[in-house]
Design a protein around this motif. Structure first.
Motif, PDB file in Angstrom:
ATOM      1  N   LEU A  10     -15.754 -15.141   7.943  1.00 33.98           N
ATOM      2  CA  LEU A  10     -16.293 -13.788   7.880  1.00 33.98           C
ATOM      3  C   LEU A  10     -15.181 -12.791   7.604  1.00 33.98           C
ATOM      4  O   LEU A  10     -14.149 -12.787   8.294  1.00 33.98           O
ATOM      5  N   ASP A  11     -15.366 -12.004   6.583  1.00 33.29           N
ATOM      6  CA  ASP A  11     -14.406 -10.948   6.264  1.00 33.29           C
ATOM      7  C   ASP A  11     -14.720  -9.754   7.160  1.00 33.29           C
ATOM      8  O   ASP A  11     -15.366  -8.782   6.757  1.00 33.29           O
TER       9      ASP A  11
ATOM     10  N   GLU B 244     -15.831 -12.063  -5.768  1.00 36.12           N
ATOM     11  CA  GLU B 244     -16.124 -13.492  -5.651  1.00 36.12           C
ATOM     12  C   GLU B 244     -16.311 -13.891  -4.186  1.00 36.12           C
ATOM     13  O   GLU B 244     -17.181 -14.723  -3.871  1.00 36.12           O
ATOM     14  N   ILE B 245     -15.498 -13.290  -3.311  1.00 30.82           N
ATOM     15  CA  ILE B 245     -15.646 -13.587  -1.874  1.00 30.82           C
ATOM     16  C   ILE B 245     -17.007 -13.132  -1.371  1.00 30.82           C
ATOM     17  O   ILE B 245     -17.672 -13.834  -0.605  1.00 30.82           O
ATOM     18  N   ILE B 246     -17.451 -11.941  -1.807  1.00 29.90           N
ATOM     19  CA  ILE B 246     -18.766 -11.446  -1.386  1.00 29.90           C
ATOM     20  C   ILE B 246     -19.863 -12.390  -1.848  1.00 29.90           C
ATOM     21  O   ILE B 246     -20.797 -12.716  -1.099  1.00 29.90           O
TER      22      ILE B 246
ATOM     23  N   LEU C 201     -14.696  -7.716  19.629  1.00 35.35           N
ATOM     24  CA  LEU C 201     -15.844  -7.272  18.848  1.00 35.35           C
ATOM     25  C   LEU C 201     -15.379  -7.003  17.430  1.00 35.35           C
ATOM     26  O   LEU C 201     -14.408  -6.271  17.205  1.00 35.35           O
ATOM     27  N   VAL C 202     -16.048  -7.588  16.449  1.00 34.50           N
ATOM     28  CA  VAL C 202     -15.736  -7.363  15.051  1.00 34.50           C
ATOM     29  C   VAL C 202     -17.000  -7.019  14.305  1.00 34.50           C
ATOM     30  O   VAL C 202     -18.099  -7.418  14.695  1.00 34.50           O
ATOM     31  N   CYS C 203     -16.855  -6.264  13.244  1.00 33.02           N
ATOM     32  CA  CYS C 203     -17.993  -5.804  12.454  1.00 33.02           C
ATOM     33  C   CYS C 203     -17.887  -6.391  11.065  1.00 33.02           C
ATOM     34  O   CYS C 203     -16.792  -6.483  10.482  1.00 33.02           O
ATOM     35  N   SER C 204     -19.010  -6.793  10.493  1.00 32.26           N
ATOM     36  CA  SER C 204     -19.029  -7.339   9.147  1.00 32.26           C
ATOM     37  C   SER C 204     -20.362  -7.004   8.513  1.00 32.26           C
ATOM     38  O   SER C 204     -21.229  -6.357   9.126  1.00 32.26           O
TER      39      SER C 204
END
Length: 983
Positions: free
Chosen positions: A693-694, A632-634, A707-710
């Protein structure tokens, strides 16, 4: 070496003197014809030429000298004027045979190139000894035009003009030389012909030479022999030259000196200058007298034969003089017929007159509504500018009302203008003007435009009328004279018709033929002269001035048509688009609706994220429930970004309306944040937040900034975090917007890493930039694992050069180009990564990035000079060198510039590296892209067996280098990627 060297003025011998000339009756070559090619000119009557039969000899001589002379010894000591040497010609640095004419000093000598005739001053070091087999007579001969001499007292200017004129007739042309005599020094006296042109006569006609004043009997005789049929009638009246006017023929037998034809006693007077004189003894006097008497007898015999030949020639000429004159007149009449069929409009400016009439007849006036339209349009633009600058809503509403009123008037004016222009034949008229301009330029060429002046046209018409009147008069006289000649022939036929009745006297009909012929010939020649000879300078000036005026009128009307067409196009577009918005303003309700939807989606997303975290932290987590919430989050993530994209599209529409018709939208609707969107070039979004953003943090890459990746809609993205305050926030947005606008011009063809979104964090002083994530695709990671091949390197670096061109064209200096900030997508598409938008260009360029011991910092940056496109290209050159040699150990000079020569590189690569690293003053990214290195490779033969022994050693060393890199790959990759994304 045809005609090498400069024209040199030689002393000219008096044409009346023939001392040192071989007797004609003893010369075996008399009247022999030689085919030669002119190679050098001394004056208007003297030149050098080579026999056509010696062409192969000249080639052989050149080949022999080129082999012998470079290794021969330079001359020293006394030079022999009779000997032939090898000389190095200064103009082409080739060797030719030469003789020394004069020793100027210990270092320089004047030489003559014997196979061509020209002279030059050479250093002794440029004169060498040549072997005996090359010591043979010269190929070129010196010739002198028969019966001509240079006028006494001729000025230097006319002398040079005569020399140039003779050169135009004989230089490198095949000439027939009819030999008349030969000087003791080898100079050949000859009659020169090129086709049907007698070169001597042409030189004399131009006044650069004159007939010999005391022409010898030999002259007279031979002239009659060579051209007896062409003797003019007026020569019949000239008496045969007497003995006293002839030059002494005894001089032909004298090897040296000159004689006036008097007795030897005159020698005493000639030598009475203080010089000692030795008198001959009696026996010598007797021998000399006998020889002189024999010579005189021989001369008298020859003169008698010459006089008889001349008499015969004159009689023969008398028999054919009438026929010759009639043939010449008939030839001129035939020529005149052809001339009269040729259009002479250019000569008297008829084409210009027709052009003026065409311009006057079809001239298009400016539409009456054009001025009114431009006035209202200017008023409308001013109203829009005032609204755009307004900061007060109440004042803005007043300005909007005024603008709407002007807009109504502009709409009406546009409709009137469109209707009026639709009635004008603009395209047809423009085509007519272009054809007229092209036809005139084909005749008169390009010219500079001046100020239009009616006086020029007035003067032209006066000149034209005068010329036409004169030409008409001349043509009428020609017609009358020809009719008179035809009438004479008609009458004369009756005189010689034995069957005709009546009496016709010869005095009435025949006596006036000379006058008729002379008058007819004069009229025909005058008309031919007017028709064929170019106009004078004054006539040309009048025509060219008129042509300038005509062209100016054409260009002025073309400019008017272009203005009308441009304004017409704008008016049609304005009418088409403004019709929808007359008396109403665009609504932002759709945008507000999207924002409302986004607000709800973000609330649901936050709730689901909290719910997922609670389930994960519970004592007894339900895996299936957690997985359901993750899905559901996606879906919510995708929905949020879908609405954000819709929001951006709506912003783009409103931005277009602001730019074209409604600059008041940001003032009237501040709540939608349109100003921020416009200032960021469409990059900034207010609807995206970090906590939505997850994302997974990339700790190994976050040494300098978070730095984060999603993942968004199936694309892996990276978030770069920048700590900002009030001042740096605006600068980050500005720099990122400039970069984004540069990318947006060509997008995928830009060669730049794209920026997806820029958004600000509401809870922390942070700005986040969203970009695509390309793991292990930078040059540093690739070269550490599987280095690029030369073909791959060329493809990648061409894309990088394209990226630099895109930035430099937009006025952006990267300042941080290095191996961690350049990507090779799929090992073939090179792109330039973004830079730290929180730093200025000087701050970015101050970081000294290195490849091994090679600094990417250009020498001018090390000296404190500001960054420039050249410093970007220097770093680019260093990267190209590193990729090409696949080494990190470079020899550098004191400025840190690497030495390219030790590396075995392709010549195109070396040439490009030299321009990038060693010579950077003028090279640009455009020039780099056009370098030979990036052109498609040419098909070349391959030789698989032609491998050097050192190839195996180089291969082993290369493999060892790769293995060393692979052993440290895992540790090194993390550091490289961190440097990449911190850029």
């Amino acid at each position: 070496m045809w005609g090498r060297g400069h024209f040199t003025r030689a002393s000219v011998m008096d044409g009346a003197s023939f001392s040192g000339i071989t007797k004609m009756d003893e010369d075996p070559h008399y009247n022999k014809v030689e085919d030669v090619v002119g190679s050098h000119v001394e004056d208007a009557v003297t030149f050098w030429a080579q026999s056509i039969n010696r062409n192969k000899d000249i080639v052989k001589i050149g080949c022999s000298l080129s082999e012998v002379c470079p290794h021969a010894n330079s001359v020293f000591g006394n030079l022999d004027s009779k000997k032939i040497y090898g000389g190095l010609f200064s103009e082409d640095k080739c060797w030719y045979r030469c003789k020394v004419l004069k020793v100027i000093n210990d270092e320089k000598c004047l030489v003559r190139y014997v196979d061509y005739g020209n002279t030059e001053i050479l250093n002794r070091s440029d004169i060498v000894e040549i072997p005996v087999e090359l010591q043979f007579p010269s190929v070129a001969k010196k010739y002198r035009l028969w019966g001509l001499q240079i006028p006494s007292g001729q000025e230097v200017t006319q002398f040079d003009q005569g020399r140039t004129f003779l050169g135009s007739l004989i230089f490198e042309k095949e000439i027939k030389m009819r030999i008349k005599a030969t000087y003791q020094d080898g100079t050949v006296i000859a009659q020169a012909e090129y086709g049907n042109v007698d070169i001597g006569e042409e030189v004399a006609k131009k006044g650069y030479a004159e007939k010999c004043k005391q022409a010898s009997s030999i002259n007279i005789c031979e002239e009659k022999k060579s051209d007896a049929g062409q003797l003019p009638l007026r020569n019949l009246k000239s008496p045969i030259p007497l003995w006293g006017h002839r030059s002494s023929q005894s001089s032909f037998s004298r090897p040296k000196g000159r004689s006036s034809g008097r007795l030897p006693l005159d020698l005493k007077m000639e030598n009475n200058t203080g010089n000692h004189m030795t008198f001959p003894n009696k026996q010598d006097c007797v021998c000399t007298s006998q020889a002189f008497l024999q010579s005189c007898c021989h001369i008298l015999t020859q003169e008698k034969a010459t006089t008889m030949d001349l008499t015969k020639n004159l009689e023969s000429t008398l028999k054919t003089c009438v026929g010759t004159r009639m043939k010449e007149l008939a030839t001129k009449v035939e020529l005149l017929k052809g001339v009269r069929h040729v259009n002479t409009s250019v000569r008297f400016g008829d084409d210009l007159s027709a052009a003026v009439q065409l311009l006057d007849a079809g001239c298009l006036p400016a539409p009456a509504s054009l001025n009114e339209l431009e006035r209202i349009w200017a008023e409308y633009n001013l109203a829009q500018e005032k609204i755009q600058a307004c900061q007060n809503v109440n004042e803005g509403n007043i300005l909007i009302a005024r603008r709407n009123e002007v807009q109504q008037r502009l709409y009406t004016a546009v409709k009137v203008f469109i209707l009026e222009v639709d009635e004008l034949p603009l395209n047809k008229r423009l085509e007519t003007l272009q054809d007229l301009s092209a036809s005139l330029e084909a005749v008169y060429g390009q010219t500079k435009e001046g100020i239009f002046c009616e006086e020029v046209l007035k003067k032209f018409y006066e000149w034209k009328c005068g010329k036409l009147e004169e030409f008409t008069s001349v043509r009428s006289e020609t017609q009358v004279s020809l009719q008179r000649l035809v009438a004479w022939f008609h009458t004369t036929t009756k005189v010689f018709d034995l069957s005709a009745e009546g009496s016709f006297t010869a005095e009435d009909t025949i006596d006036n033929i000379d006058e008729i012929l002379e008058n007819t010939e004069a009229c025909i020649c005058k008309e031919l002269e007017m028709s064929l000879i170019d106009q004078g300078d004054a006539d040309k000036e009048i025509i060219l001035n008129t042509y300038n005026q005509v062209l100016q009128r054409i260009h002025s009307e073309e400019k008017l048509i272009a203005t009308i067409q441009s304004k017409y196009k704008e008016s049609v577009e304005f009418k088409k688009q403004i019709s929808e918005w007359l008396n109403k303003s665009p609504s932002v309700d759709h945008l507000l609706s999207i924002k409302k939807t986004l607000k709800g989606l973000k609330a649901r997303l936050r709730w689901k994220l909290v719910e997922k975290n609670n389930l994960e932290e519970s004592d007894d987590p339900d895996g299936s429930e957690i997985e359901k919430i993750k899905q559901e989050i996606i879906q919510l993530h995708n929905s949020v970004f879908q609405e954000i994209y819709h929001e951006q599209e709506e912003y783009a529409k409103l931005n277009s309306l602001v730019q074209q018709w409604f600059p008041e939208l940001p003032l009237l609707h501040p709540e939608i944040g349109l100003h921020k969107y416009m200032n960021s070039g469409g990059l900034l979004t207010l609807s995206l937040e970090r906590d939505l953003l997850d994302a997974e943090p990339l700790k190994e890459l976050s040494s300098k900034r978070p730095l984060v990746c999603s993942e968004v809609n199936g694309q892996v993205i990276l978030l770069k975090g920048y700590s900002v305050d009030v001042d740096t926030e605006a600068k980050v947005i500005q720099r990122a917007a400039e970069y984004h606008r540069a990318w947006r011009e060509t997008r995928e063809e830009s060669g730049l890493l794209p920026l997806i979104f820029l958004f600000l964090c509401k809870s922390d002083p942070m700005a986040y930039l969203m970009v695509p994530y390309y793991p292990r695709a930078n040059l540093s990671a690739i070269q550490a694992s599987t280095p690029l091949t030369p073909e791959e390197t060329a493809k990648v670096m061409k894309g990088v050069a394209q990226g630099l061109r895109t930035l430099h064209k937009a006025g952006i200096i990267h300042g941080a180009l290095h191996q961690n900030n350049v990507f090779a997508l799929n090992r073939e598409q090179g792109i330039v990564g973004d830079f730290d938008f929180s730093k200025s260009v000087s701050q970015r360029a101050s970081v000294n990035m290195r490849i091994g011991n090679l600094s990417l910092l250009s020498p001018e940056l090390k000296m404190g000079q500001p960054a420039s496109p050249g410093s970007d290209l220097y770093a680019y050159g260093c990267l190209l060198l590193w990729l090409s040699v696949q080494s990190q150990d470079f020899k550098t000079n004191e400025d840190g510039i690497p030495d390219v020569d030790p590396f075995n590189l392709d010549e195109h690569v070396k040439s490009l590296l030299f321009s990038l690293i060693s010579c950077r003053s003028s090279v640009t990214a455009d020039q780099v892209l056009n370098a030979e290195y990036f052109l498609p490779p040419k098909v070349a033969n391959t030789f698989p067996n032609a491998v050097k022994d050192t190839g195996c050693t180089e291969y082993i060393e290369e493999e060892e280098f790769k293995m060393d890199n692979l052993n440290n790959y895992k540790e090194k990759t993390k550091i490289d990627e961190a440097n990449n994304f911190e850029g």
